[in-house]
Write a protein that holds these residues in place. Structure first.
Motif, PDB file in Angstrom:
ATOM      1  N   PHE A  46      41.317  13.862  13.002  1.00 18.59           N
ATOM      2  CA  PHE A  46      42.253  12.976  13.699  1.00 18.59           C
ATOM      3  C   PHE A  46      41.625  11.590  13.753  1.00 18.59           C
ATOM      4  O   PHE A  46      40.448  11.447  14.109  1.00 18.59           O
ATOM      5  CB  PHE A  46      42.581  13.459  15.111  1.00 18.59           C
ATOM      6  CG  PHE A  46      43.639  12.596  15.750  1.00 18.59           C
ATOM      7  CD1 PHE A  46      44.943  12.586  15.253  1.00 18.59           C
ATOM      8  CD2 PHE A  46      43.338  11.762  16.811  1.00 18.59           C
ATOM      9  CE1 PHE A  46      45.918  11.762  15.811  1.00 18.59           C
ATOM     10  CE2 PHE A  46      44.315  10.938  17.377  1.00 18.59           C
ATOM     11  CZ  PHE A  46      45.609  10.941  16.876  1.00 18.59           C
ATOM     12  N   GLY A  47      42.398  10.586  13.388  1.00 16.95           N
ATOM     13  CA  GLY A  47      41.925   9.204  13.433  1.00 16.95           C
ATOM     14  C   GLY A  47      40.662   9.053  12.603  1.00 16.95           C
ATOM     15  O   GLY A  47      40.623   9.420  11.430  1.00 16.95           O
ATOM     16  N   LYS A  48      39.611   8.534  13.244  1.00 17.47           N
ATOM     17  CA  LYS A  48      38.349   8.284  12.534  1.00 17.47           C
ATOM     18  C   LYS A  48      37.435   9.492  12.544  1.00 17.47           C
ATOM     19  O   LYS A  48      36.273   9.391  12.170  1.00 17.47           O
ATOM     20  CB  LYS A  48      37.643   7.105  13.208  1.00 17.47           C
ATOM     21  CG  LYS A  48      38.443   5.819  13.108  1.00 17.47           C
ATOM     22  CD  LYS A  48      37.784   4.685  13.829  1.00 17.47           C
ATOM     23  CE  LYS A  48      38.594   3.423  13.526  1.00 17.47           C
ATOM     24  NZ  LYS A  48      37.995   2.214  13.982  1.00 17.47           N
ATOM     25  N   PHE A  49      37.935  10.638  13.005  1.00 18.21           N
ATOM     26  CA  PHE A  49      37.053  11.784  13.241  1.00 18.21           C
ATOM     27  C   PHE A  49      37.424  13.009  12.417  1.00 18.21           C
ATOM     28  O   PHE A  49      38.599  13.243  12.121  1.00 18.21           O
ATOM     29  CB  PHE A  49      37.097  12.164  14.731  1.00 18.21           C
ATOM     30  CG  PHE A  49      36.557  11.074  15.598  1.00 18.21           C
ATOM     31  CD1 PHE A  49      35.210  10.994  15.866  1.00 18.21           C
ATOM     32  CD2 PHE A  49      37.395  10.082  16.080  1.00 18.21           C
ATOM     33  CE1 PHE A  49      34.694   9.964  16.621  1.00 18.21           C
ATOM     34  CE2 PHE A  49      36.891   9.047  16.842  1.00 18.21           C
ATOM     35  CZ  PHE A  49      35.534   8.981  17.106  1.00 18.21           C
ATOM     36  N   ALA A  50      36.379  13.755  12.094  1.00 21.30           N
ATOM     37  CA  ALA A  50      36.576  15.101  11.533  1.00 21.30           C
ATOM     38  C   ALA A  50      35.602  15.991  12.276  1.00 21.30           C
ATOM     39  O   ALA A  50      34.449  15.586  12.518  1.00 21.30           O
ATOM     40  CB  ALA A  50      36.272  15.105  10.043  1.00 21.30           C
ATOM     41  N   ILE A  51      36.056  17.182  12.656  1.00 23.06           N
ATOM     42  CA  ILE A  51      35.120  18.072  13.353  1.00 23.06           C
ATOM     43  C   ILE A  51      35.222  19.500  12.828  1.00 23.06           C
ATOM     44  O   ILE A  51      36.267  19.939  12.342  1.00 23.06           O
ATOM     45  CB  ILE A  51      35.281  18.064  14.900  1.00 23.06           C
ATOM     46  CG1 ILE A  51      36.531  18.835  15.350  1.00 23.06           C
ATOM     47  CG2 ILE A  51      35.316  16.652  15.464  1.00 23.06           C
ATOM     48  CD1 ILE A  51      36.500  19.089  16.856  1.00 23.06           C
ATOM     49  N   VAL A  52      34.078  20.173  12.920  1.00 20.68           N
ATOM     50  CA  VAL A  52      34.049  21.617  12.676  1.00 20.68           C
ATOM     51  C   VAL A  52      33.632  22.270  13.979  1.00 20.68           C
ATOM     52  O   VAL A  52      32.867  21.692  14.752  1.00 20.68           O
ATOM     53  CB  VAL A  52      33.073  21.993  11.534  1.00 20.68           C
ATOM     54  CG1 VAL A  52      33.627  21.545  10.197  1.00 20.68           C
ATOM     55  CG2 VAL A  52      31.686  21.412  11.748  1.00 20.68           C
ATOM     56  N   HIS A  53      34.145  23.466  14.219  1.00 19.88           N
ATOM     57  CA  HIS A  53      33.973  24.080  15.538  1.00 19.88           C
ATOM     58  C   HIS A  53      33.880  25.595  15.409  1.00 19.88           C
ATOM     59  O   HIS A  53      34.705  26.216  14.752  1.00 19.88           O
ATOM     60  CB  HIS A  53      35.194  23.665  16.407  1.00 19.88           C
ATOM     61  CG  HIS A  53      35.403  24.482  17.637  1.00 19.88           C
ATOM     62  ND1 HIS A  53      36.645  24.899  18.055  1.00 19.88           N
ATOM     63  CD2 HIS A  53      34.533  24.959  18.554  1.00 19.88           C
ATOM     64  CE1 HIS A  53      36.546  25.586  19.177  1.00 19.88           C
ATOM     65  NE2 HIS A  53      35.270  25.651  19.492  1.00 19.88           N
ATOM     66  N   ASN A  54      32.899  26.171  16.060  1.00 17.75           N
ATOM     67  CA  ASN A  54      32.847  27.623  16.270  1.00 17.75           C
ATOM     68  C   ASN A  54      33.079  27.861  17.752  1.00 17.75           C
ATOM     69  O   ASN A  54      32.546  27.130  18.580  1.00 17.75           O
ATOM     70  CB  ASN A  54      31.461  28.190  15.933  1.00 17.75           C
ATOM     71  CG  ASN A  54      31.158  28.142  14.457  1.00 17.75           C
ATOM     72  OD1 ASN A  54      32.008  27.784  13.660  1.00 17.75           O
ATOM     73  ND2 ASN A  54      29.929  28.490  14.106  1.00 17.75           N
ATOM     74  N   GLY A  55      33.808  28.899  18.090  1.00 17.37           N
ATOM     75  CA  GLY A  55      34.010  29.218  19.504  1.00 17.37           C
ATOM     76  C   GLY A  55      35.473  29.123  19.873  1.00 17.37           C
ATOM     77  O   GLY A  55      36.349  29.065  19.007  1.00 17.37           O
ATOM     78  N   ILE A  56      35.722  29.117  21.163  1.00 15.87           N
ATOM     79  CA  ILE A  56      37.106  29.099  21.642  1.00 15.87           C
ATOM     80  C   ILE A  56      37.211  28.120  22.806  1.00 15.87           C
ATOM     81  O   ILE A  56      36.432  28.191  23.769  1.00 15.87           O
ATOM     82  CB  ILE A  56      37.532  30.515  22.113  1.00 15.87           C
ATOM     83  CG1 ILE A  56      37.671  31.428  20.889  1.00 15.87           C
ATOM     84  CG2 ILE A  56      38.835  30.470  22.887  1.00 15.87           C
ATOM     85  CD1 ILE A  56      38.032  32.855  21.209  1.00 15.87           C
ATOM     86  N   ILE A  57      38.178  27.203  22.725  1.00 16.32           N
ATOM     87  CA  ILE A  57      38.428  26.257  23.818  1.00 16.32           C
ATOM     88  C   ILE A  57      39.431  26.921  24.753  1.00 16.32           C
ATOM     89  O   ILE A  57      40.605  27.106  24.391  1.00 16.32           O
ATOM     90  CB  ILE A  57      38.990  24.912  23.287  1.00 16.32           C
ATOM     91  CG1 ILE A  57      38.091  24.357  22.175  1.00 16.32           C
ATOM     92  CG2 ILE A  57      39.164  23.908  24.432  1.00 16.32           C
ATOM     93  CD1 ILE A  57      36.673  24.076  22.550  1.00 16.32           C
ATOM     94  N   GLU A  58      38.979  27.293  25.944  1.00 16.67           N
ATOM     95  CA  GLU A  58      39.835  28.108  26.817  1.00 16.67           C
ATOM     96  C   GLU A  58      40.984  27.306  27.428  1.00 16.67           C
ATOM     97  O   GLU A  58      42.058  27.845  27.664  1.00 16.67           O
ATOM     98  CB  GLU A  58      38.991  28.736  27.929  1.00 16.67           C
ATOM     99  CG  GLU A  58      38.177  29.912  27.402  1.00 16.67           C
ATOM    100  CD  GLU A  58      37.056  30.315  28.329  1.00 16.67           C
ATOM    101  OE1 GLU A  58      36.999  29.812  29.462  1.00 16.67           O
ATOM    102  OE2 GLU A  58      36.223  31.134  27.888  1.00 16.67           O
TER     103      GLU A  58
END
Ligand code: M6R
Length: 608
Positions: free
Chosen positions: A90-102
């Motif tokens: 999104f926008g200027k960002f890219a992210i990778v993520h493991n886990g769960i955002i509750e």
């Protein structure tokens, strides 16, 4: 489950990210992707399915960049698809993520109310939007990640890229493993050592709440409020060759054959045969678990089967009451835990969410906590009072093999140690048991030489669509483990029963289409098992036996019989389980299955 790799340094990151992802593939995944900073922008490629699909895409649409992130995804929020694959942008960002955002639903509604639109079904995309909003206010990359994560509830390992900061990665950890591997003029972020071992043996294991600002020549770590925190760099001893196939067609087969060496490694320095003593780390000794009113062992899957064996061994030799529970049951059944209890969590990965949650529960109630674990510095050892490390090196095959036998070796040593401390066995008995264990690796080698014999048997069983595994006493957990191995990689139904329980129900299943795998070496329950087998034979059942060498009585009732040497009962499970691993492996191979990454399974189960 999901895997993360990040790179910042002078080299093109794309091949480094791809080779890192290939080393993470064993964890199980359904899509993959990479993103790099390039000429003031972020380039991203993702693909559904195997890593080869991503590589193919990159062949047609190449990219390069010196700072990048990569991910293998195992779907939790949102189905497996390219749009749900990471990196999420999104926008200027890219992210990778493991886990769960509750709290992702609340956050999504809030962001939507402010005009945000989402293109994926993932919780991860929400975090990218949140970071972007925070950045608009601060223009501080790491500061924006900190600010965003203060709003997030749940578990995460996150690595982010920002096109305004092309020489920087920001990594954050909460309840999901994440490390920074320190190189020469280059640095890496990874969820798993296997991804970076080829580049660096120096690692900083991030702690919950850490945010790391990673540049090619510096790593700055703060907490979520921006306060600087110190983390030590640790040298890694794992053998890189453990993460290679070394000529074997599958990791699983390689790992099966590694077991004699890994048992030797796990015993090293811990067995004092002459004294009849087990030499444990000071931290473990100091726990004095042998003085506990009761021991509670908790684990999942294969580790649970090791735990069951541990119960038999500790109760038999040390006379300490032991309860064993599957972690996902234990955590919700309001267990009774007191400060007089000893709690043992067993986990290969050290990251299994249910086992970790149980450990925290035991901690709240004041129990003394020991971890039996393979992965150094993973979440479970960190939260324990002491850890007995199995020395299996990285286990890549999803179907656990060497982790199981090294857990068994660890529990056997603990049982003898507790028994000696409590004087429940005398020195001579301990000496005898330790001497018998010392011979295990050579005996295992001789069993492994029977691999072709097992394959020939597997060939005859190819048409079976269900299997029954039977065992008594120490061999009941081995029967459970044999059935689990078979299910995991052949996708054929299998179940295990204590041999004596067969006549209470499962005997109704017996006919010539149901192979019965029985583990029945000579031991105090041998005669009983033999009678159970006569009952199977009388009903036309097909028996495949694991028997003591030269046991003609039992061999006569078996369609195929696999011999183990006449040995102490404590040694038998180390040998019998090898046949079951080999049987599952050969059947799966003959069926043409994806043995190292069986369908629907992940190596490390970091979600409930
Ligand atoms: O890493 P852990 O030992 O905590 O993992 C527990 C189970 O997920 C694991 O043993 C699983 O059952 C394996 N696939 C078995 O082969």
């Amino acid at each position: 489950m999901c895997g993360i790799i990040g790179y910042v340094g002078p080299r093109d990151s794309v091949p480094i990210l791809l080779s890192g992802l290939s080393r993470l593939a064993y964890r199980g995944y359904d899509s993959a992707g990479i993103a790099v900073c390039h000429e003031g922008d972020i380039d991203c490629r993702r693909a559904h399915g195997k890593l080869e699909n991503l590589i193919e895409r990159l062949k047609h649409d190449p990219m390069r960049g010196r700072t990048g992130i990569g991910h293998t995804r195992w779907a939790t929020h949102g189905r497996p698809s390219e749009s749900n694959a990471h990196p999420q942008r999104f926008g200027k960002f890219a992210i990778v993520h493991n886990g769960i955002i509750e709290n992702f639903l609340d956050l999504r509604e809030e962001l939507r109310a402010h005009g945000h639109e989402f293109v994926s079904e993932t919780d991860t995309e929400i975090v990218a939007h949140l970071i972007s909003d925070c950045y608009d206010a601060t223009h501080d990359f790491a500061g924006a990640v900190r600010m965003a994560l203060r709003r997030v509830r749940g578990s995460y390992a996150i690595v982010a890229l920002c096109s305004d900061f092309p020489d920087e990665l920001v990594a954050a950890r909460n309840q999901c493993p994440l490390l920074v591997a320190v190189g020469e003029g280059e640095n890496f972020a990874a969820s798993d050592l296997a991804a970076v071992l080829a580049h660096s043996r120096q690692a900083i294991f991030l702690e919950d709440g850490d945010i790391a600002q990673i540049r090619a020549s510096s790593v700055v770590i703060t907490d979520l409020s921006g306060e600087h925190v110190e983390r030590k760099i640790q040298s890694i001893e794992w053998d890189i060759s453990a993460a290679e196939k070394q000529g074997y067609p599958h990791y699983m087969l390689k790992e099966i054959h590694e077991q004699p060496q890994k048992i030797t490694d796990t015993f090293r320095g811990r067995m004092l045969e002459a004294e009849g003593e087990v030499n444990l780390d000071e931290n473990i000794e100091k726990l004095h678990l042998e003085t506990c009113r009761r021991l509670q062992i908790v684990a999942c899957g294969t580790s649970y089967h090791a735990a069951l064996l541990g119960k038999y061994l500790i109760e038999q030799y040390a006379r300490i009451p032991v309860d064993v529970d599957v972690a996902s049951e234990y955590r919700y059944r309001q267990p009774i835990i007191t400060p007089d209890d000893g709690f043992i969590a067993i986990s290969q990965s050290g990251e299994t969410a249910d086992t970790y949650a149980c450990l925290k529960l035991a901690r709240q109630h004041g129990a003394k906590i020991l971890a039996i674990c393979n992965v150094m510095d993973s979440s479970i050892p960190r939260a324990a009072d002491a850890t007995f490390y199995t020395r299996a090196d990285p286990e890549i095959g999803v179907a656990s093999t060497k982790a199981f036998t090294t857990q068994l070796a660890s529990l056997t040593l603990l049982a003898i140690h507790f028994a000696r401390r409590k004087n429940a066995i005398d020195v001579a008995t301990a000496q005898r048991l330790l001497r018998a264990l010392r011979a295990v690796p050579q005996q295992m080698e001789r069993v492994l030489e029977q691999s072709d014999h097992v394959r020939a048997c597997a060939q005859k069983l190819l048409r079976a669509n269900s299997f029954l595994f039977l065992g008594r006493n120490l061999h009941y957990p081995i029967a459970l483990e044999g059935a689990l191995k078979l299910k995991e990689i052949t996708y054929i139904h299998a179940e295990a029963y204590p041999s004596g329980e067969m006549k209470h129900g499962p005997i109704a299943l017996i006919d010539d289409r149901l192979p019965v795998i029985v583990i029945a070496p000579k031991n105090p329950t041998y005669e009983k098992t033999l009678s159970n087998l006569q009952e199977v034979k009388a009903r036309g059942g097909r028996i495949i036996g694991i028997v003591t060498q030269d046991d003609d009585r039992l061999t006569r009732v078996c369609e195929s019989a696999f011999p183990i040497e006449d040995c102490e009962e404590i040694v038998q499970p180390f040998l019998s389980v090898l046949y079951l691993q080999l049987l599952a492996y050969h059947l799966a191979d003959l069926l043409g299955n994806d043995i190292d990454q069986p369908r629907n399974l992940a190596k490390s189960v970091t979600v409930e």
